[in-house]
Design a protein around this motif. Structure first.
Motif, PDB file in Angstrom:
ATOM      1  N   UNK A 186      -3.273  -7.106 -30.094  1.00 14.19           N
ATOM      2  CA  UNK A 186      -2.056  -6.497 -29.541  1.00 14.19           C
ATOM      3  C   UNK A 186      -2.408  -5.618 -28.337  1.00 14.19           C
ATOM      4  N   UNK A 187      -3.495  -4.870 -28.458  1.00  9.10           N
ATOM      5  CA  UNK A 187      -3.906  -3.973 -27.361  1.00  9.10           C
ATOM      6  C   UNK A 187      -4.227  -4.805 -26.115  1.00  9.10           C
ATOM      7  N   UNK A 188      -4.901  -5.934 -26.348  1.00 10.44           N
ATOM      8  CA  UNK A 188      -5.254  -6.815 -25.228  1.00 10.44           C
ATOM      9  C   UNK A 188      -3.989  -7.295 -24.519  1.00 10.44           C
ATOM     10  N   UNK A 189      -3.011  -7.750 -25.323  1.00  7.86           N
ATOM     11  CA  UNK A 189      -1.743  -8.220 -24.754  1.00  7.86           C
ATOM     12  C   UNK A 189      -1.046  -7.101 -23.982  1.00  7.86           C
ATOM     13  N   UNK A 190      -0.986  -5.918 -24.601  1.00  9.91           N
ATOM     14  CA  UNK A 190      -0.295  -4.784 -23.953  1.00  9.91           C
ATOM     15  C   UNK A 190      -0.963  -4.472 -22.602  1.00  9.91           C
ATOM     16  N   UNK A 191      -2.301  -4.439 -22.604  1.00 12.57           N
ATOM     17  CA  UNK A 191      -3.025  -4.097 -21.365  1.00 12.57           C
ATOM     18  C   UNK A 191      -2.769  -5.137 -20.276  1.00 12.57           C
ATOM     19  N   UNK A 192      -2.718  -6.417 -20.669  1.00 13.12           N
ATOM     20  CA  UNK A 192      -2.479  -7.471 -19.674  1.00 13.12           C
ATOM     21  C   UNK A 192      -1.065  -7.392 -19.121  1.00 13.12           C
ATOM     22  N   UNK A 193      -0.114  -7.180 -20.029  1.00 11.69           N
ATOM     23  CA  UNK A 193       1.301  -7.221 -19.630  1.00 11.69           C
ATOM     24  C   UNK A 193       1.783  -5.955 -18.935  1.00 11.69           C
ATOM     25  N   UNK A 194       1.148  -4.840 -19.280  1.00 14.44           N
ATOM     26  CA  UNK A 194       1.632  -3.581 -18.696  1.00 14.44           C
ATOM     27  C   UNK A 194       0.606  -2.992 -17.730  1.00 14.44           C
ATOM     28  N   UNK A 195       0.197  -3.819 -16.794  1.00 12.20           N
ATOM     29  CA  UNK A 195      -0.788  -3.334 -15.821  1.00 12.20           C
ATOM     30  C   UNK A 195      -0.173  -2.230 -14.973  1.00 12.20           C
ATOM     31  N   UNK A 196      -0.990  -1.239 -14.686  1.00 13.43           N
ATOM     32  CA  UNK A 196      -0.469  -0.108 -13.906  1.00 13.43           C
ATOM     33  C   UNK A 196       0.014   1.019 -14.811  1.00 13.43           C
ATOM     34  N   UNK A 197       0.207   0.725 -16.077  1.00 12.76           N
ATOM     35  CA  UNK A 197       0.640   1.768 -17.020  1.00 12.76           C
ATOM     36  C   UNK A 197      -0.611   2.390 -17.645  1.00 12.76           C
ATOM     37  N   UNK A 198      -0.635   3.719 -17.743  1.00 11.70           N
ATOM     38  CA  UNK A 198      -1.771   4.370 -18.419  1.00 11.70           C
ATOM     39  C   UNK A 198      -1.538   4.255 -19.915  1.00 11.70           C
ATOM     40  N   UNK A 199      -2.400   3.477 -20.562  1.00 13.59           N
ATOM     41  CA  UNK A 199      -2.198   3.222 -21.997  1.00 13.59           C
ATOM     42  C   UNK A 199      -3.227   4.000 -22.804  1.00 13.59           C
ATOM     43  N   UNK A 200      -2.732   4.858 -23.673  1.00 12.39           N
ATOM     44  CA  UNK A 200      -3.649   5.604 -24.545  1.00 12.39           C
ATOM     45  C   UNK A 200      -3.594   4.969 -25.915  1.00 12.39           C
ATOM     46  N   UNK A 201      -4.754   4.488 -26.367  1.00 13.87           N
ATOM     47  CA  UNK A 201      -4.801   3.827 -27.666  1.00 13.87           C
ATOM     48  C   UNK A 201      -5.483   4.752 -28.663  1.00 13.87           C
ATOM     49  N   UNK A 202      -4.802   5.031 -29.764  1.00 17.84           N
ATOM     50  CA  UNK A 202      -5.426   5.801 -30.847  1.00 17.84           C
ATOM     51  C   UNK A 202      -5.544   4.838 -32.015  1.00 17.84           C
ATOM     52  N   UNK A 203      -6.764   4.479 -32.297  1.00 17.62           N
ATOM     53  CA  UNK A 203      -6.949   3.585 -33.437  1.00 17.62           C
ATOM     54  C   UNK A 203      -6.824   4.407 -34.716  1.00 17.62           C
ATOM     55  N   UNK A 204      -5.639   4.380 -35.283  1.00 18.05           N
ATOM     56  CA  UNK A 204      -5.362   5.201 -36.472  1.00 18.05           C
ATOM     57  C   UNK A 204      -5.507   4.391 -37.765  1.00 18.05           C
ATOM     58  N   UNK A 205      -6.121   3.220 -37.639  1.00 15.99           N
ATOM     59  CA  UNK A 205      -6.355   2.405 -38.839  1.00 15.99           C
ATOM     60  C   UNK A 205      -7.440   3.098 -39.659  1.00 15.99           C
ATOM     61  N   UNK A 206      -7.156   3.216 -40.946  1.00 13.86           N
ATOM     62  CA  UNK A 206      -8.061   3.968 -41.813  1.00 13.86           C
ATOM     63  C   UNK A 206      -9.341   3.183 -42.077  1.00 13.86           C
ATOM     64  N   UNK A 207     -10.465   3.907 -42.017  1.00 17.75           N
ATOM     65  CA  UNK A 207     -11.769   3.297 -42.278  1.00 17.75           C
ATOM     66  C   UNK A 207     -11.849   2.678 -43.658  1.00 17.75           C
ATOM     67  N   UNK A 208     -11.192   3.358 -44.617  1.00 12.00           N
ATOM     68  CA  UNK A 208     -11.243   2.869 -46.007  1.00 12.00           C
ATOM     69  C   UNK A 208     -10.706   1.444 -46.050  1.00 12.00           C
ATOM     70  N   UNK A 209      -9.651   1.209 -45.288  1.00 14.85           N
ATOM     71  CA  UNK A 209      -9.033  -0.127 -45.263  1.00 14.85           C
ATOM     72  C   UNK A 209      -9.967  -1.117 -44.581  1.00 14.85           C
ATOM     73  N   UNK A 210     -10.483  -0.708 -43.414  1.00 15.54           N
ATOM     74  CA  UNK A 210     -11.343  -1.616 -42.654  1.00 15.54           C
ATOM     75  C   UNK A 210     -12.595  -1.982 -43.450  1.00 15.54           C
ATOM     76  N   UNK A 211     -13.238  -0.962 -44.029  1.00 18.79           N
ATOM     77  CA  UNK A 211     -14.483  -1.227 -44.762  1.00 18.79           C
ATOM     78  C   UNK A 211     -14.232  -2.139 -45.963  1.00 18.79           C
ATOM     79  N   UNK A 212     -13.126  -1.882 -46.650  1.00 16.85           N
ATOM     80  CA  UNK A 212     -12.794  -2.696 -47.823  1.00 16.85           C
ATOM     81  C   UNK A 212     -12.492  -4.134 -47.397  1.00 16.85           C
ATOM     82  N   UNK A 213     -11.774  -4.268 -46.276  1.00 19.46           N
ATOM     83  CA  UNK A 213     -11.451  -5.627 -45.800  1.00 19.46           C
ATOM     84  C   UNK A 213     -12.725  -6.353 -45.363  1.00 19.46           C
ATOM     85  N   UNK A 214     -13.614  -5.632 -44.672  1.00 18.09           N
ATOM     86  CA  UNK A 214     -14.863  -6.274 -44.219  1.00 18.09           C
ATOM     87  C   UNK A 214     -15.718  -6.683 -45.409  1.00 18.09           C
TER      88      UNK A 214
END
Ligand code: SF4
Length: 303
Positions: A186-214
């Motif tokens: 999604x971030x990739x799409x947003x960056x491509x489509x909204x060129x010129x916009x300053x996009x601040x990305x906060x990856x708020x996905x919880x580590x507990x979720x990521x580690x468990x999924x991995x």
């Protein structure tokens, strides 16, 4: 048969804290010899796990859907669960004179804080997550007027078209349990489509979720059978099941040991089916208590 239990299996920090603190609160309230005051209310199910809920209900916890369901609310105790609540719920609780025990996960509260900071700066927000999920509903309430909740590619395109050419800054945040890979796409799409916009990305996905999924992904590639234990309503448990199933055909998603026993009795799966697996991997969702895991272990060890 070798049983391998995932290291990241079971309660995450936020759920563990909510369950332990709620247990303390209900046990304390029970000591009060007043039938009205010794009830503790919880707004929504504390965790998506029927066994945990049943256990707490026996100790005096009462689940309510809305604060107005609390009779004569002034001075009554209400628990806010790990998912967090909306801004309006905090306000309503105060107006009703309720005593709040806020067990919103600190990681969810951190997202609320980020959202509030960016609203103050007047920056629009893309909130990536499931629209109907209580955590997302809660976070959205802190996102001011100019925000979009985006749960799929279609929603993403709609939001992009709506802001294109109209904004020069954007904040992107996510539901704590959102799939990391999808978020990055999604971030990739947003960056491509909204060129010129300053996009601040906060990856708020919880580590507990990521580690468990991995770990579920890794484990399910290396075993003959996978058992995912978790509530059917639990979004993180469902995701673990999908990940495991994609790697291992013999994946079972159960809420507790009874379901496994029923499968053996009713669905033509025999004990031999389990015996034939040289390795069985097990992962429990973030709201699955250790007791449920141990019951399944006992059952399998008897096979
Ligand atoms: S999954 Fe993460 S954000 Fe959600 S309750 Fe657990 S620790 Fe908190």
């Amino acid at each position: 048969m070798e049983l391998i239990i995932g290291k990241t299996s079971g309660f995450c920090m936020g759920v563990k804290r909510a369950v332990e603190e709620t247990t303390k609160v209900v046990e304390e309230a029970r000591k009060i010899e007043d039938d009205e005051k010794n009830i503790t209310y919880c707004l929504g199910e504390l965790v998506h796990n029927p066994q945990v809920i049943q256990n707490l209900e026996q100790k005096g916890l009462q689940i309510i859907e809305k604060l107005e369901d609390i009779p004569d609310p002034k001075g009554k105790k209400v628990i806010f669960r790990a998912h967090g609540v909306t801004k309006q719920v905090y306000e309503e609780a105060e107006q009703l004179g309720l005593v709040v025990a806020d067990f919103s996960c600190p990681k969810v509260l951190a997202i609320h804080k980020i959202a509030k900071q960016y609203v103050q700066k007047g920056i629009p927000i893309f909130l990536i997550g499931e629209k109907e999920h209580p955590e997302v509903i809660g976070t959205a309430s802190f996102c001011g007027e100019n925000y979009f909740v985006i749960q799929n590619e279609e929603g993403l395109q709609e939001a992009i078209q709506k802001v294109k050419g109209k904004i020069n800054q954007l904040l992107v945040i996510a539901q704590t349990t959102f799939n990391l890979q999808k978020f990055e796409q999604f971030i990739e799409t947003i960056s491509k489509e909204l060129q010129g916009v300053t996009i601040e990305v906060k990856n708020t996905i919880c580590d507990a979720t990521r580690l468990r999924q991995e770990e579920t992904g890794q484990l399910s590639k290396n075993v003959d059978c996978m058992i995912v234990i978790g509530g059917k309503k639990s979004s993180n448990s469902n995701k673990l099941y999908q990940i495991a199933k994609a790697n291992c055909n013999n994946t079972f998603f159960i809420e507790n040991v009874n379901e496994l026993e029923n499968m053996v009795q009713k669905e033509g799966i025999t004990e031999d089916d389990f015996r034939k697996y040289a390795t069985i991997g097990m992962m429990a969702g973030a709201s699955t208590p250790e007791q449920s895991v141990q019951e399944v272990v006992c059952f399998l060890e008897k096979q």
